[in-house]
Design an enzyme around this catalytic site. Structure first.
Site, PDB file in Angstrom:
ATOM      1  CD  GLU A 267      40.165  37.856  43.088  1.00 51.18           C
ATOM      2  OE1 GLU A 267      39.581  37.686  42.009  1.00 51.18           O
ATOM      3  OE2 GLU A 267      41.404  37.914  43.169  1.00 51.18           O
TER       4      GLU A 267
ATOM      5  CG  HIS B  45      36.670  38.563  39.113  1.00 47.07           C
ATOM      6  ND1 HIS B  45      38.022  38.617  39.371  1.00 47.07           N
ATOM      7  CD2 HIS B  45      36.335  39.823  38.709  1.00 47.07           C
ATOM      8  CE1 HIS B  45      38.465  39.835  39.144  1.00 47.07           C
ATOM      9  NE2 HIS B  45      37.465  40.581  38.747  1.00 47.07           N
TER      10      HIS B  45
ATOM     11  CD  GLU C  43      45.026  37.471  41.621  1.00 49.58           C
ATOM     12  OE1 GLU C  43      44.740  37.838  40.466  1.00 49.58           O
ATOM     13  OE2 GLU C  43      44.174  37.326  42.515  1.00 49.58           O
TER      14      GLU C  43
ATOM     15  CE1 TYR D 145      35.063  33.571  35.019  1.00 49.34           C
ATOM     16  CE2 TYR D 145      35.309  33.339  37.383  1.00 49.34           C
ATOM     17  CZ  TYR D 145      35.832  33.687  36.153  1.00 49.34           C
ATOM     18  OH  TYR D 145      37.117  34.149  36.073  1.00 49.34           O
TER      19      TYR D 145
ATOM     20  CD  GLU E  92      41.707  38.018  38.619  1.00 50.50           C
ATOM     21  OE1 GLU E  92      42.321  38.409  39.624  1.00 50.50           O
ATOM     22  OE2 GLU E  92      40.622  37.412  38.688  1.00 50.50           O
TER      23      GLU E  92
ATOM     24  CG  ASP F 147      37.914  34.756  40.050  1.00 53.16           C
ATOM     25  OD1 ASP F 147      38.619  35.643  40.551  1.00 53.16           O
ATOM     26  OD2 ASP F 147      37.868  34.540  38.834  1.00 53.16           O
TER      27      ASP F 147
HETATM   28 ZN    ZN Z   1      39.414  37.221  40.072  1.00 53.00          ZN
HETATM   29 ZN    ZN Z   2      42.501  38.173  41.578  1.00 47.30          ZN
END
Ligand code: ZN
Ligand code: ZN
Length: 347
Positions: free
Chosen positions: A120, A123, A187, A127, A221, A90
């Site tokens: 992204e 994302h 992806e 995390y 995604e 990501d």
């Molecule tokens: Zn992503």
């Molecule tokens: Zn993506």
């Protein structure tokens, strides 16, 4: 088309007729015009991406925080390594997508790439939220940068990193097409052994918040995969001389190599000691995905005999199916965002 040309930025003399719009090599005005689009799939894509909006911090990770220190050793090892790989994917997506956008002369497609870049970034940040919630700062950093100690992970990252780096270093039609195909593979194949690991944990009543977060990411995604699939298919229509049999063979080789890398990686991180998931199951599923990705861009399947979703993996789509996410336990959230006025009031 003889060479890759960077799109103009301020360009009052650009074409306004949508019939002249092209994915590559067009004379774009860069005006964001939602009323005149060449590609009919862009408008529904954009709506879907907007409706998918989510906030990582709203996912409750209290159970995960309690369970993480007591995970069985193979699960814990896989959790850390897979998370480390996903963070890398990501992060490099966030950094690289704007490079691609500089060459895409279909303005509406560039808009989609901007939304994707933003997702992204969410994302990557999600995390950090996961790690911050479940472990101590020192442990967090060792997971983040596990490629420094794990040669297998470094090699895994190097494969995609090299494809992206060569576009960074040399802007040619060849490197551009490879980076587009690299995105499609990333992806459509690379995320999946990681996703299925988290879903398998959830099946075993472990780390439910992490799995929920992965479902949101998986839903995004899926739209990114669809975007790159469409870019590849439109390019094949618009540039038949550029994407000839030779290039299609290169695409297919890249896809096969990507699948092989993913299978080897999946078997390394998952091994044979995780309850409910084996290396063989991962391999079968990745081969099936590879074939699906090949056929969806008009290539021949890569693996013989893997044309149906393996029976042993039917449970994966119960977790990853975007429609089920919407009508299932995410429904309250997505409609709440659509109607929310709180954000506006706060400004
Ligand atoms: Zn992503
Ligand atoms: Zn993506």
């Amino acid at each position: 088309m003889a060479r890759l040309v960077k799109k103009p930025l301020f360009n009052p003399q650009g074409d306004t007729d949508v019939r002249l719009r092209r994915m590559l090599g067009g004379n774009t005005t860069n005006l964001n015009d939602f009323n005149n689009m060449k590609y009919s799939w862009v408008s529904p894509w954009y709506r879907q991406a907007m409706n998918n909006f989510w906030v990582p911090e709203e996912i409750n990770l209290a159970t995960d925080k309690k369970q993480y220190p007591h995970l069985p050793a193979p699960e814990r090892r896989a959790y850390d390594k897979i998370l480390s790989f996903l963070i890398f994917l990501d992060s490099i997506q966030t950094a690289n997508l704007p490079n691609i956008g500089q060459y895409v002369t279909a303005n509406e497609v560039n808009l989609c790439l901007c939304i994707q870049t933003y997702q992204e970034a969410i994302h990557s940040q999600s995390y950090s939220y996961m790690l911050d919630s479940i472990c101590e700062p020192q442990e967090r950093d060792s997971i983040l940068f596990q490629w420094k100690d794990d040669g297998r992970l470094l090699r895994r990252n190097t494969f995609i990193g090299d494809i992206y780096n060569s576009f960074q270093e040399e802007k040619s039609l060849d490197s551009f097409l490879r980076v587009i195909m690299g995105n499609y593979i990333l992806e459509g194949v690379y995320f999946y052994s990681g996703f299925m690991f988290f879903y398998n944990l959830a099946r075993n009543n472990l780390m439910p918040g992490s799995a929920q977060q992965i479902r949101y990411i998986n839903r995004d995604e899926a739209t990114h995969l669809y975007l790159f699939r469409n870019i590849l298919n439109e390019l094949q229509k618009e540039e038949p001389d550029l994407i000839d049999e030779g290039r299609r063979a290169v695409f297919r080789d890249m896809l096969r190599e990507g699948c092989e890398q993913e299978i080897a990686w999946g078997q390394y991180v998952i091994g044979e000691d995780i309850q409910g998931l084996t290396g063989e199951m991962v391999g079968d599923y990745i081969r099936y995905l590879g074939n699906l990705r090949a056929v969806n861009i008009g290539l021949d399947p890569v693996y013989e005999g893997f044309d149906k979703e393996p029976e042993s993996m039917k449970w994966v789509s119960q977790y990853s199916n975007a429609n089920m996410i919407k009508t299932d336990f995410f429904e309250a959230r997505s409609t709440a965002y659509a109607k929310s006025s709180a954000l506006v009031d706060d400004l």
